[in-house]
Design a protein around this motif. Structure first.
Motif, mmCIF file in Angstrom:
data_model
loop_
_atom_site.group_PDB
_atom_site.id
_atom_site.type_symbol
_atom_site.label_atom_id
_atom_site.label_comp_id
_atom_site.label_asym_id
_atom_site.label_seq_id
_atom_site.Cartn_x
_atom_site.Cartn_y
_atom_site.Cartn_z
ATOM 1 N N ILE A 2 0.893 -1.205 0.108
ATOM 2 C CA ILE A 2 -0.128 -0.009 0.017
ATOM 3 C C ILE A 2 0.864 1.263 0.125
ATOM 4 C CG2 ILE A 2 0.075 0.014 2.536
ATOM 5 C CD1 ILE A 2 -3.145 0.937 2.180
ATOM 6 N N ASP A 3 0.174 2.420 -0.288
ATOM 7 C CA ASP A 3 0.917 3.651 -0.508
ATOM 8 C C ASP A 3 1.445 3.890 0.947
ATOM 9 O OD1 ASP A 3 1.630 6.466 -0.311
ATOM 10 O OD2 ASP A 3 -0.087 7.042 -1.762
ATOM 11 N N GLU A 71 -15.193 -2.605 0.804
ATOM 12 C CA GLU A 71 -14.795 -2.798 -0.699
ATOM 13 C C GLU A 71 -14.902 -1.611 -1.536
ATOM 14 O OE1 GLU A 71 -16.919 -4.698 1.029
ATOM 15 O OE2 GLU A 71 -15.842 -6.453 1.339
ATOM 16 N N THR A 72 -15.846 -0.792 -1.025
ATOM 17 C CA THR A 72 -15.879 0.353 -1.928
ATOM 18 C C THR A 72 -15.867 1.858 -1.009
ATOM 19 O OG1 THR A 72 -18.456 0.334 -1.303
ATOM 20 C CG2 THR A 72 -17.612 -0.663 -3.529
ATOM 21 N N GLU A 74 -14.670 5.152 0.768
ATOM 22 C CA GLU A 74 -13.863 6.143 0.204
ATOM 23 C C GLU A 74 -13.862 7.504 1.541
ATOM 24 O OE1 GLU A 74 -11.489 5.729 -1.733
ATOM 25 O OE2 GLU A 74 -12.132 3.851 -3.123
ATOM 26 N N TRP A 79 -9.725 3.312 5.024
ATOM 27 C CA TRP A 79 -10.472 2.482 4.139
ATOM 28 C C TRP A 79 -9.531 1.603 3.170
ATOM 29 C CZ3 TRP A 79 -13.794 1.959 7.478
ATOM 30 C CH2 TRP A 79 -14.493 3.154 8.065
ATOM 31 N N PRO A 80 -8.843 2.440 2.546
ATOM 32 C CA PRO A 80 -7.762 1.479 1.710
ATOM 33 C C PRO A 80 -6.586 0.796 2.575
ATOM 34 C CG PRO A 80 -7.221 3.989 1.471
ATOM 35 C CD PRO A 80 -8.518 3.653 2.274
ATOM 36 N N CYS A 81 -6.552 1.567 3.718
ATOM 37 C CA CYS A 81 -5.401 0.853 4.692
ATOM 38 C C CYS A 81 -6.226 -0.740 4.926
ATOM 39 C CB CYS A 81 -5.017 1.465 6.070
ATOM 40 S SG CYS A 81 -4.086 2.918 5.330
ATOM 41 N N ARG A 83 -8.536 -2.246 3.556
ATOM 42 C CA ARG A 83 -8.533 -3.288 2.486
ATOM 43 C C ARG A 83 -7.046 -4.068 2.211
ATOM 44 N NH1 ARG A 83 -12.113 0.932 0.254
ATOM 45 N NH2 ARG A 83 -10.345 1.876 -0.724
ATOM 46 N N TRP A 84 -6.123 -3.223 2.441
ATOM 47 C CA TRP A 84 -4.811 -3.816 2.202
ATOM 48 C C TRP A 84 -4.429 -4.942 3.172
ATOM 49 C CZ3 TRP A 84 -0.862 -3.248 6.308
ATOM 50 C CH2 TRP A 84 0.208 -4.136 5.838
#
Length: 287
Positions: A2-3, A71-72, A74, A79-81, A83-84
């Motif tokens: 992840i970023d 999953e969606t 934002e 949230w992206p963390c 998901r990772w």
């Protein structure tokens, strides 16, 4: 991977709100370390949504709803963390929902009657964290190791409760069970007027004994963890145990003083943990 900027945001939350926890787990290798940052950050957000709603980006209900549709999701770095995290480790959503259910208790149950109620709360808000961390810190945890992880989380929560008695009282909360107060002949009036007497000290000592028992159970099978995971867990446990020592040093004044572990004490705990790791390594080589 992840970023790194997103992970750094989680790391900063951990640094800001739990220096001791951060100091214990920063020694982990990647990606275990980054996973701990993410877990802590989300748990922090869940906690803040109840205790500091004015500064929280979400209400507890909003967090739960968005987590339902992770999953969606934002609009926030968490949230992206997450998901990772779920794509990188065999973690279930269940302990996160358990954590949320524990925080919901804070909105409805503000004065505890029994130790059974308190233990349920500790299991939900902190035992759940042990369940979250286990797949990150351990490669093949047995049922015994899973149970130990829950006990460790519960032990740390009891320490938090002891340390934060004054702050929680100001929020209108009493986590010390009424049955414990009756057992030690400590009254609700004394609680509300910040009385620290012999009976109060005995009562807190009893709670500390519970925490120490749970720490002991939580550290069972610690040798089954990867070396660096075991080191971080023992270090975190040492820091939390030192909070109880600080409470004793403050003559149990938890209403108006916050028990703080000094940097000198933290260094001593770190040094002892390092020496223990070296000795274990020597014994392994000799064996």
């Amino acid at each position: 991977m992840i970023d790194s900027n997103l992970i750094s945001a989680c790391e900063e939350l951990m640094k800001k709100h739990s220096a001791s926890f951060y100091a214990a787990f920063r020694f982990l290798p990647s990606p275990r370390k980054e996973a701990v940052f993410v877990i802590y950050a989300f748990c922090r957000m869940i906690d803040d949504s109840v205790d500091e709603p004015e500064s929280s980006p979400y209400t507890l209900s909003e967090l739960e709803t968005i987590f339902d549709h992770l999953e969606t999701a934002e609009g926030h770095f968490i949230w992206p963390c997450l998901r990772w995290l779920f794509s990188s480790f065999p973690i279930s959503k269940e302990p996160f929902y358990k954590q949320i259910s524990g925080q919901k208790m804070d909105t409805t149950l503000t004065n505890y009657e029994t130790m059974e109620e308190l233990e349920l709360y500790c299991e939900r808000v902190a035992g759940s964290v042990g369940e979250m961390l286990l797949p990150v810190l351990h490669d093949q945890p047995s049922s015994e190791v899973e149970l130990a992880g829950v006990y460790l989380g519960k032990a740390m929560q009891i320490v938090n409760i002891i340390r934060d008695i004054g702050e929680d009282q100001q929020r209108g909360r009493r986590y010390i069970p009424r049955e414990w107060m009756e057992q030690y002949h400590y009254t609700q009036e004394e609680f509300e007027t910040n009385v620290v007497n012999f009976r109060f000290k005995r009562m807190l000592t009893g709670l500390m004994n519970v925490a120490e028992d749970w720490f002991s159970k939580g550290l069972e099978n610690i040798e089954s963890y990867p070396e660096k995971s075991a080191f971080s867990i023992k270090l975190a446990s040492g820091y939390y145990a030192a909070i109880m020592e600080a409470v004793r040093h403050n003559e149990y004044q938890v209403y108006t003083s916050r028990a703080i572990v000094s940097e000198k004490k933290k260094k001593m705990i770190l040094l002892a943990a390092l020496q223990g790791s070296i000795q274990n390594e020597v014994h392994s080589i000799e064996a």
